[in-house]
Design an enzyme around this catalytic site. Structure first.
Site: not given
Length: 285
Positions: A52, A95, A118
């Protein structure tokens, strides 16, 4: 067979984003900012975060890493609230999975919905279910984007989604069934309690596999000319494998994603798309 190359497609998307971020930086004086929070030393999570960060660099997005060896629930909640207030942070990504003892849902619920790149916050999930604008989960949104790029429209077709996770299966089923581009499908959401999965799959024009079992979807489950999107990434003794038996299916289907190099790169590309959109929302572009 058409190979749905997520790696190549994501590179094109990253280049498009870079052009736009360069222009926006010149206009607003800063880059879009993505804060990535990683707790613990999980090896897979470390790899995902590095990927990422590389994507941010390619796209002209400022990566703001927060790597924590350990954290209490209170400390992590405090960090999220701090990032919500930070005007240079446009997107926040935590995460997953978090280490044992931390309540992931409470953490995700704390993220400002306008920074929830997200697409996991209940507000954004609710907007998605109603067909309203908002951030959509990166993997299913990346799948839809990949279909668009290859002009594979599921409208008026039968689609089967295998797997009912909140991250992939459920949102993908909702997105495919809604009105709009690359949607309008008749969707069946299948799972471990589906009575006759093979029969459901054999009727499908589009199959989306997201169950986490290597080579689960075999040639006898798929009709000639179907489109197969393999979301699974499974580590086996022979290396990475998808949820679908690629070798057995490649001469039978119309189009299919490889593993690796299919949906995975599109997930990260969609994260960059969402971060750019969050930035534009914050600066009023």
């Amino acid at each position: 067979m058409i190979l749905l190359d997520g790696k190549e497609t994501s590179a094109t998307i990253r280049a498009e984003i870079r052009q736009e971020t360069d222009a926006l930086k010149a206009q607003f004086g800063r880059k879009p900012g993505l804060a990535v929070v990683l707790v613990g030393e999980d090896p897979a999570s470390q790899v995902y975060v590095r990927n990422k960060e590389r994507a941010c660099e390619d796209c002209g997005i400022l990566s703001i890493p927060h790597r924590l060896e350990t954290a209490t629930q209170h400390e992590l909640e405090g960090l999220i609230q701090e990032l919500n207030r930070d005007v240079n942070v446009d997107g926040i990504l935590v995460q997953l999975p978090l280490p044992k003892g931390l309540d992931s849902q409470k953490i995700l619920d704390l993220i400002d919905p306008n920074k929830d790149v997200d697409g996991f916050h209940p507000v954004n999930v609710g907007k998605m279910s109603l067909g309203l604008p908002g951030f959509k989960p990166c993997t299913p949104a990346g799948v839809i984007n990949l279909l668009k790029r290859y002009n594979l429209d599921p409208a008026c077709k039968k689609a089967v989604v295998i797997g009912r996770s909140n991250i992939v299966g459920k949102p993908l089923a909702m997105m495919l069934s809604q009105a709009g581009p690359c949607a309008n499908a008749t969707v069946t959401l299948c799972h471990s309690r589906t009575a006759d999965l093979k029969a459901e799959c054999l009727e499908a024009d589009f199959i989306f596999a997201a169950i986490g079992t290597p080579n689960f979807v075999t040639a006898d489950m798929v009709k000639e000319g179907a489109v197969v999107v393999d979301v699974g990434i499974n580590r086996t003794d022979e290396g990475l494998a998808g949820d679908c038996d690629f070798e057995a299916l490649k001469d039978k289907v119309h189009a299919m994603t490889p593993v690796p190099g299919g949906v995975g790169p599109m997930t990260i590309a969609q994260l960059m798309v969402n971060t750019l959109e969050a930035f534009k929302l914050h600066v009023g572009a």
